[in-house]
Design a protein around this motif. Structure first.
Motif, PDB file in Angstrom:
ATOM      1  N   GLN A  91       0.836  -1.199   0.000  1.00 52.69           N
ATOM      2  CA  GLN A  91       0.000   0.000   0.000  1.00 52.69           C
ATOM      3  C   GLN A  91       0.869   1.247   0.000  1.00 52.69           C
ATOM      4  O   GLN A  91       0.516   2.269  -0.607  1.00 52.69           O
ATOM      5  CB  GLN A  91      -0.930  -0.005   1.218  1.00 52.69           C
ATOM      6  CG  GLN A  91      -1.915   1.150   1.232  1.00 52.69           C
ATOM      7  CD  GLN A  91      -2.850   1.128   0.041  1.00 52.69           C
ATOM      8  OE1 GLN A  91      -3.501   0.118  -0.236  1.00 52.69           O
ATOM      9  NE2 GLN A  91      -2.905   2.229  -0.709  1.00 52.69           N
ATOM     10  N   GLU A  92       2.003   1.155   0.637  1.00 56.71           N
ATOM     11  CA  GLU A  92       2.921   2.289   0.650  1.00 56.71           C
ATOM     12  C   GLU A  92       3.365   2.650  -0.766  1.00 56.71           C
ATOM     13  O   GLU A  92       3.451   3.830  -1.122  1.00 56.71           O
ATOM     14  CB  GLU A  92       4.145   1.970   1.512  1.00 56.71           C
ATOM     15  CG  GLU A  92       5.133   3.121   1.630  1.00 56.71           C
ATOM     16  CD  GLU A  92       6.332   2.786   2.501  1.00 56.71           C
ATOM     17  OE1 GLU A  92       7.239   3.634   2.616  1.00 56.71           O
ATOM     18  OE2 GLU A  92       6.353   1.672   3.082  1.00 56.71           O
ATOM     19  N   ALA A  93       3.647   1.633  -1.577  1.00 50.51           N
ATOM     20  CA  ALA A  93       4.052   1.881  -2.964  1.00 50.51           C
ATOM     21  C   ALA A  93       2.918   2.512  -3.754  1.00 50.51           C
ATOM     22  O   ALA A  93       3.146   3.410  -4.582  1.00 50.51           O
ATOM     23  CB  ALA A  93       4.497   0.578  -3.617  1.00 50.51           C
ATOM     24  N   ALA A  94       1.685   2.042  -3.523  1.00 45.54           N
ATOM     25  CA  ALA A  94       0.527   2.619  -4.211  1.00 45.54           C
ATOM     26  C   ALA A  94       0.328   4.071  -3.794  1.00 45.54           C
ATOM     27  O   ALA A  94       0.060   4.950  -4.641  1.00 45.54           O
ATOM     28  CB  ALA A  94      -0.723   1.794  -3.911  1.00 45.54           C
ATOM     29  N   ASP A  95       0.451   4.342  -2.502  1.00 47.73           N
ATOM     30  CA  ASP A  95       0.310   5.715  -2.003  1.00 47.73           C
ATOM     31  C   ASP A  95       1.359   6.631  -2.638  1.00 47.73           C
ATOM     32  O   ASP A  95       1.055   7.766  -3.033  1.00 47.73           O
ATOM     33  CB  ASP A  95       0.459   5.751  -0.483  1.00 47.73           C
ATOM     34  CG  ASP A  95      -0.674   5.055   0.254  1.00 47.73           C
ATOM     35  OD1 ASP A  95      -1.714   4.756  -0.381  1.00 47.73           O
ATOM     36  OD2 ASP A  95      -0.516   4.804   1.463  1.00 47.73           O
ATOM     37  N   LYS A  96       2.584   6.127  -2.734  1.00 49.89           N
ATOM     38  CA  LYS A  96       3.660   6.936  -3.313  1.00 49.89           C
ATOM     39  C   LYS A  96       3.397   7.212  -4.788  1.00 49.89           C
ATOM     40  O   LYS A  96       3.638   8.317  -5.282  1.00 49.89           O
ATOM     41  CB  LYS A  96       5.004   6.238  -3.134  1.00 49.89           C
ATOM     42  CG  LYS A  96       6.196   7.093  -3.578  1.00 49.89           C
ATOM     43  CD  LYS A  96       7.508   6.400  -3.307  1.00 49.89           C
ATOM     44  CE  LYS A  96       8.691   7.334  -3.538  1.00 49.89           C
ATOM     45  NZ  LYS A  96       8.688   7.947  -4.898  1.00 49.89           N
ATOM     46  N   PHE A 131      -5.753  -7.298  -9.675  1.00 47.23           N
ATOM     47  CA  PHE A 131      -6.816  -6.943  -8.733  1.00 47.23           C
ATOM     48  C   PHE A 131      -6.274  -6.359  -7.425  1.00 47.23           C
ATOM     49  O   PHE A 131      -6.776  -5.321  -6.964  1.00 47.23           O
ATOM     50  CB  PHE A 131      -7.717  -8.142  -8.462  1.00 47.23           C
ATOM     51  CG  PHE A 131      -8.995  -7.776  -7.778  1.00 47.23           C
ATOM     52  CD1 PHE A 131      -9.905  -6.921  -8.374  1.00 47.23           C
ATOM     53  CD2 PHE A 131      -9.282  -8.261  -6.519  1.00 47.23           C
ATOM     54  CE1 PHE A 131     -11.081  -6.558  -7.740  1.00 47.23           C
ATOM     55  CE2 PHE A 131     -10.455  -7.912  -5.870  1.00 47.23           C
ATOM     56  CZ  PHE A 131     -11.361  -7.053  -6.488  1.00 47.23           C
ATOM     57  N   PRO A 132      -5.258  -6.932  -6.798  1.00 42.82           N
ATOM     58  CA  PRO A 132      -4.719  -6.277  -5.588  1.00 42.82           C
ATOM     59  C   PRO A 132      -4.120  -4.903  -5.875  1.00 42.82           C
ATOM     60  O   PRO A 132      -4.208  -3.994  -5.045  1.00 42.82           O
ATOM     61  CB  PRO A 132      -3.674  -7.260  -5.069  1.00 42.82           C
ATOM     62  CG  PRO A 132      -3.423  -8.228  -6.165  1.00 42.82           C
ATOM     63  CD  PRO A 132      -4.640  -8.260  -7.011  1.00 42.82           C
ATOM     64  N   ALA A 133      -3.538  -4.728  -7.074  1.00 44.86           N
ATOM     65  CA  ALA A 133      -3.000  -3.406  -7.429  1.00 44.86           C
ATOM     66  C   ALA A 133      -4.137  -2.398  -7.595  1.00 44.86           C
ATOM     67  O   ALA A 133      -4.022  -1.240  -7.169  1.00 44.86           O
ATOM     68  CB  ALA A 133      -2.170  -3.490  -8.700  1.00 44.86           C
ATOM     69  N   LEU A 134      -5.242  -2.824  -8.213  1.00 47.61           N
ATOM     70  CA  LEU A 134      -6.419  -1.962  -8.351  1.00 47.61           C
ATOM     71  C   LEU A 134      -6.895  -1.487  -6.978  1.00 47.61           C
ATOM     72  O   LEU A 134      -7.155  -0.296  -6.768  1.00 47.61           O
ATOM     73  CB  LEU A 134      -7.557  -2.729  -9.027  1.00 47.61           C
ATOM     74  CG  LEU A 134      -7.632  -2.784 -10.554  1.00 47.61           C
ATOM     75  CD1 LEU A 134      -8.688  -3.793 -10.971  1.00 47.61           C
ATOM     76  CD2 LEU A 134      -7.951  -1.420 -11.124  1.00 47.61           C
ATOM     77  N   ASN A 135      -7.028  -2.421  -6.068  1.00 43.30           N
ATOM     78  CA  ASN A 135      -7.510  -2.073  -4.734  1.00 43.30           C
ATOM     79  C   ASN A 135      -6.573  -1.105  -4.024  1.00 43.30           C
ATOM     80  O   ASN A 135      -7.024  -0.157  -3.364  1.00 43.30           O
ATOM     81  CB  ASN A 135      -7.687  -3.343  -3.903  1.00 43.30           C
ATOM     82  CG  ASN A 135      -8.998  -4.044  -4.192  1.00 43.30           C
ATOM     83  OD1 ASN A 135     -10.065  -3.472  -4.043  1.00 43.30           O
ATOM     84  ND2 ASN A 135      -8.922  -5.292  -4.620  1.00 43.30           N
ATOM     85  N   ASN A 136      -5.273  -1.333  -4.150  1.00 45.09           N
ATOM     86  CA  ASN A 136      -4.315  -0.455  -3.471  1.00 45.09           C
ATOM     87  C   ASN A 136      -4.294   0.950  -4.075  1.00 45.09           C
ATOM     88  O   ASN A 136      -4.198   1.947  -3.348  1.00 45.09           O
ATOM     89  CB  ASN A 136      -2.918  -1.075  -3.493  1.00 45.09           C
ATOM     90  CG  ASN A 136      -2.783  -2.254  -2.544  1.00 45.09           C
ATOM     91  OD1 ASN A 136      -3.654  -2.498  -1.707  1.00 45.09           O
ATOM     92  ND2 ASN A 136      -1.699  -3.009  -2.671  1.00 45.09           N
ATOM     93  N   ILE A 137      -4.385   1.035  -5.401  1.00 48.50           N
ATOM     94  CA  ILE A 137      -4.438   2.355  -6.035  1.00 48.50           C
ATOM     95  C   ILE A 137      -5.737   3.061  -5.675  1.00 48.50           C
ATOM     96  O   ILE A 137      -5.747   4.263  -5.386  1.00 48.50           O
ATOM     97  CB  ILE A 137      -4.283   2.235  -7.572  1.00 48.50           C
ATOM     98  CG1 ILE A 137      -2.851   1.821  -7.938  1.00 48.50           C
ATOM     99  CG2 ILE A 137      -4.646   3.552  -8.256  1.00 48.50           C
ATOM    100  CD1 ILE A 137      -1.791   2.869  -7.668  1.00 48.50           C
ATOM    101  N   GLU A 138      -6.848   2.330  -5.667  1.00 50.51           N
ATOM    102  CA  GLU A 138      -8.126   2.929  -5.280  1.00 50.51           C
ATOM    103  C   GLU A 138      -8.056   3.483  -3.852  1.00 50.51           C
ATOM    104  O   GLU A 138      -8.526   4.603  -3.584  1.00 50.51           O
ATOM    105  CB  GLU A 138      -9.245   1.896  -5.395  1.00 50.51           C
ATOM    106  CG  GLU A 138     -10.602   2.358  -4.875  1.00 50.51           C
ATOM    107  CD  GLU A 138     -11.191   3.532  -5.635  1.00 50.51           C
ATOM    108  OE1 GLU A 138     -11.894   4.350  -5.003  1.00 50.51           O
ATOM    109  OE2 GLU A 138     -10.937   3.651  -6.845  1.00 50.51           O
TER     110      GLU A 138
END
Length: 343
Positions: A91-96, A131-138
């Motif tokens: 999630q940290e990577a998605a937030d960044k 799908f997990p990447a979608l959720n983390n970016i969302e």
């Protein structure tokens, strides 16, 4: 999901598309696989001069995102396939990623959608991460307070839905069907569109029963009768096949954005249909059709948000020669063939 929540999401989605200007302008994809492409500032001017209102960017680059600030051009910004694994597990990577590429430029740069991967679900090396990447970016978009302004999705190619002669029989491939249920639920829950790369060119090459006129929007009589619905072009048939596939899984209110569609102007072999004349015919007829209120037989009376592939010919693309000749413009910004972007 309750009926009340479903209706609320549909209403929010309709309001969102109205605020962003809907489908009143055509869009383009701007690939970067060329060693002679013009700088972003010149691309902005070229698009503005030709009334092109939407752009899909395959790779987030600071200079490019800055160039589109206050341009009036809506952006689809991609998370590259090679980034999916890291973002899916962190999630940290998605937030960044959202901080670096969205919050740093929005709203001056009008980012409308985030496309998390390109046709990644149908690629074994990337499919498990989508799908997990979608959720983390969302979630990252929500943390930024932008969930009502920027919608998150991913793009799909022709491999996820085999061509059906009757669009009403459209169905997802068995290899992706289980994952697709979760993905469509995600789209419905967040008011996001299904992003589809729709190519009548490849449909024509891969199916001997499809006529060239049907693929080029040149048919003057019905070609396919599907119950009460009549089809005289392959583009509509392909789009409605996607609607049918979603409906078969219980999802009937998800809009479609056509993130890629185009026709090559040159190439060896390929039945001799990769010609300047055919590319010009397809591009002009596509623009006229999707910007009209014709819609498709399953969704009449609605413009179809569409982006043409591609803005420029890209001389460093691999594969068949045709892959380097999908552009509307040469890298020197002169037209490959005449196009009416505001029919």
């Amino acid at each position: 999901m309750s009926t009340t929540r479903t209706l609320l999401l549909v209403c929010v989605s309709i309001l969102y598309y109205s605020i962003h200007g809907g489908c009143n302008k055509i869009g383009v994809n701007n690939g970067l696989m060329g060693d002679n492409l013009p700088p972003a500032e010149e691309v902005v001017t070229l698009m503005q001069n030709n009334n092109i209102g939407k752009l899909r960017i395959y790779k987030a680059e600071p200079l490019v995102l800055k160039a589109y600030a206050n341009s009036g051009i809506e952006i689809i910004l991609s998370v590259a396939n090679f980034q999916l694994r890291n973002i899916s597990s962190s999630q940290e990577a998605a937030d960044k990623w959202v901080d670096d590429n969205i919050r740093a430029y929005y709203p001056a740069t009008d980012i409308k959608y985030i496309a998390v991967g390109n046709q990644a679900l149908e690629k074994p090396e990337y499919g498990m991460y989508v799908f997990p990447a979608l959720n983390n970016i969302e979630l990252a978009v929500q943390k930024a307070g932008l969930e009502d302004k920027i919608k998150v999705s991913t793009t799909h190619g022709r491999a996820v839905i085999p061509i059906s002669f009757f669009p009403s029989k459209g169905a997802f491939s068995d290899s992706v069907k289980d994952n697709m249920r979760s993905f469509l639920q995600f789209l419905e829950d967040h008011g996001s569109p299904y992003m589809a790369n729709v190519y009548p060119y490849f449909g024509y090459l891969e199916n001997a029963n499809i006529s060239l006129d049907f693929a080029l929007f040149k048919s003057t009589a019905p070609i396919v009768r599907d119950g009460l619905r009549i089809y005289n072009n392959l583009f509509d048939a392909l789009v409605d096949t996607i609607y049918s596939a979603m409906e078969a899984l219980g999802f009937s209110n998800i809009p479609i954005v056509v993130t890629e569609s185009g026709w090559p102007s040159y190439g060896s072999g390929e039945n001799g249909v990769a010609t300047m004349e055919n590319a010009q015919t397809y591009s002009n007829n596509l623009i006229k059709h999707v910007l009209s209120k014709t819609g498709t037989p399953k969704r009449p009376g609605k413009s179809i948000e569409t982006l043409i592939f591609a803005l420029f010919n890209e001389n460093m693309k691999g594969g068949d020669e045709t892959e380097r000749h999908f552009g509307l413009f040469y890298p020197n910004k002169t037209p490959v063939y005449p196009v009416n972007f505001s029919p």
